[in-house]
Design an enzyme around this catalytic site. Structure first.
Site, PDB file in Angstrom:
ATOM      1  N   GLN A 199       0.816  -1.213   0.000  1.00 36.82           N
ATOM      2  CA  GLN A 199       0.000   0.000   0.000  1.00 36.82           C
ATOM      3  C   GLN A 199       0.848   1.260   0.000  1.00 36.82           C
ATOM      4  O   GLN A 199       0.399   2.309  -0.461  1.00 36.82           O
ATOM      5  CB  GLN A 199      -0.945   0.003   1.196  1.00 36.82           C
ATOM      6  N   GLU A 347      -3.549 -11.922   1.956  1.00 32.78           N
ATOM      7  CA  GLU A 347      -4.818 -11.669   2.630  1.00 32.78           C
ATOM      8  C   GLU A 347      -5.709 -12.906   2.672  1.00 32.78           C
ATOM      9  O   GLU A 347      -6.669 -12.960   3.425  1.00 32.78           O
ATOM     10  CB  GLU A 347      -5.558 -10.509   1.967  1.00 32.78           C
ATOM     11  N   ARG A 419     -10.724 -10.748   8.902  1.00 34.19           N
ATOM     12  CA  ARG A 419     -10.384 -12.075   8.372  1.00 34.19           C
ATOM     13  C   ARG A 419     -10.166 -13.099   9.484  1.00 34.19           C
ATOM     14  O   ARG A 419     -10.410 -14.290   9.294  1.00 34.19           O
ATOM     15  CB  ARG A 419      -9.174 -11.977   7.446  1.00 34.19           C
TER      16      ARG A 419
END
EC number: 2.5.1.19
Length: 481
Positions: A199, A347, A419
């Protein structure tokens, strides 16, 4: 309005066709449903968080209005919308044909400072908005949830300082910090270590075209984690007319120029589809996800080749991806462990690790060292919770070794991580008595999670059973905003 225990920006769940209020959850642990029969479900998943927040930023930087159809409405995207509005972007909800909320009309304006940005726990807000805010005139302060202050920000902070932006962080390299924008950034060449998060790269690239001399960004470390997320950013920029040269590994050159406004439809979040697809492997049967894109830059597309490693059959037809197994873990199927390199799909690790914990032999997951800097230290969190259900887990330098053991009930901790919360739901399918301490964490990217999860397990048509024969599938067309 309070939904899933979160008081803040508004996001709605779908309502049923009789206009009842959105589902809300009370306080206390959530009892994860246990699979009692194979699944036969067909689901639609809300829009991608990664795509929604990238397109929101690019729309704010564009030279003309944009229309985003089927955006995600969840805490991360609401925080992004509020941040951009504070900086001077006009964002208006307009009616659309999506099942999970209105479309968004974005009109860019003069970027102005003098505001404080709440990043919540959203990595995209804390890493994407500061480069944009450096183009505003005036001071902009950034802070977020307590857990957000532990997330790495050094790559963004150091890059902005190197570009001549005044940033005050008291040497923390993290939240809280402030910057003072002068309305323009000269740009040029800057070197950072983006090893902690892709990011850092994406946030700088999106603003780079608006810098006076563009941006040449060089990564000084080893392999950048989550390269597909950078590819997603590059594709979004190119689709808006930005010229980028990424022909040399670890270097990106963004030419100065305008960013086009556009109209586009946000793809469903393929990573948020992951726990539902894994549910077919655990419970048995099949789960189908509608509107699966033929081509995509989303990390969730890796599921097409990862889930077959666990014995699943994956098929894609007419935009519907289906995951099928003949016999599920909850039915007694014994699945051997796997070795997974998730350096490009980190992820997906928490949910896949939960599945590995239900296998019969040892699994190894590598390439996920960067997950220690996510919403929580996901490597340590996964290890702790899998130990709670009876596994022996060893933390590696860049991953985990998981040795399944006798399955035991456990209160699965979410660590404020969406998650981790969905991972608890997965193990609950096979282990009776599992609870998740804070299922509200799913509001970060999928506020509808518990309702969709229960609908999937109901194995019947949602709505009036007298309207037709129950074929064992879940039909979400009965729901709308």
């Amino acid at each position: 309005m309070e939904i899933f225990g979160y008081s803040g920006p508004r996001f709605d769940l779908y309502r049923d066709d009789e206009g009842s209020e959105p589902l809300t959850l009370g306080d206390g642990p959530w009892e994860a449903p246990t699979a009692t029969a194979p699944i036969d479900a067909r689901l639609q998943i809300p829009g991608s968080k990664s795509l929604t927040n990238r397109e929101l930023v690019l729309s704010a930087l564009a030279d003309a209005p944009s229309l985003l159809r089927h955006p995600l409405w969840a805490r991360d995207t609401e925080l992004m919308i509020e941040a951009l509005r504070q900086l001077g972007t006009k964002i208006v909800e307009v009616p659309g044909d999506g099942r999970f909320g209105n479309d968004l009309e974005i009109t860019p304006g003069e970027l102005e400072g003098g505001v404080s940005i709440d990043c919540g726990l959203a990595g995209t807000v804390m890493r994407f908005v500061p480069p944009l805010a450096s183009l505003a005139l005036g001071p902009v302060a950034f802070d977020g949830d307590e857990a957000a202050r532990r997330r790495p920000m050094k790559g963004t902070v150091d890059a902005l300082k190197a570009l001549g932006v005044e940033v005050r962080d008291d040497g923390r390299g993290g939240l809280p910090f402030s910057l003072y924008g002068t309305g323009e950034v000269t740009g040029g060449e800057v070197t950072i270590d983006a090893g902690a998060s892709s990011q850092f790269v994406s946030g700088l690239l999106m603003a780079g075209a608006r810098f006076e001399n563009g941006l040449t960004l060089i990564h000084s470390g080893d392999r950048v984690p989550s390269q597909p997320h950078i590819d997603m950013t590059l594709a979004a920029l190119r689709d808006r007319g930005v010229e980028i040269d990424d022909s040399e590994a670890g270097m990106w050159r963004v030419s100065p120029g305008s960013i086009d406004g556009c109209e586009l439809t946000i793809e469903p979040d393929l990573s948020n589809a992951e726990p539902f697809l894994i549910a077919a492997i655990v419970a048995g049967g099949s789960v189908s996800i509608e509107d699966w894109p033929a081509t995509t830059t989303q990390v969730g597309s890796h599921l097409e080749h990862l889930l077959p490693l666990f014995g699943a059959q994956i098929s894609v037809a007419d935009g519907v991806l289906t995951c099928t197994v003949e016999r599920g873990i909850a039915e007694g199927a014994e699945l051997p462990g796997v070795d997974l390199d998730l350096s490009e799909a980190g992820e997906l690790a928490p949910n896949l690790a939960a599945l590995c914990g239900l296998c019969t032999t040892t699994s190894r997951i590598t390439g996920i060292a960067h997950l220690r800097g996510h919403e929580t230290d996901r490597v340590a969190a996964i290890a702790a919770e899998l130990r709670g259900i009876g596994c022996e887990v060893t933390e590696l330098d860049d991953g985990l070794e998981i040795v399944p053991g006798p399955r035991t009930a456990h209160e699965w901790r979410s660590y404020e991580d969406h998650r981790m919360a969905t991972s608890g739901a997965i193990v609950g399918l096979a282990i009776e008595g599992v609870t998740v301490d804070d299922i509200h964490a799913t509001s970060k990217t999928l506020p509808q999670f518990t309702q969709l999860w229960q609908d999937m397990l109901d194995q019947g048509t949602v709505g009036d059973p007298d309207e037709g024969e129950d074929d064992g599938s879940v039909d979400l067309t009965a729901f709308s905003i």
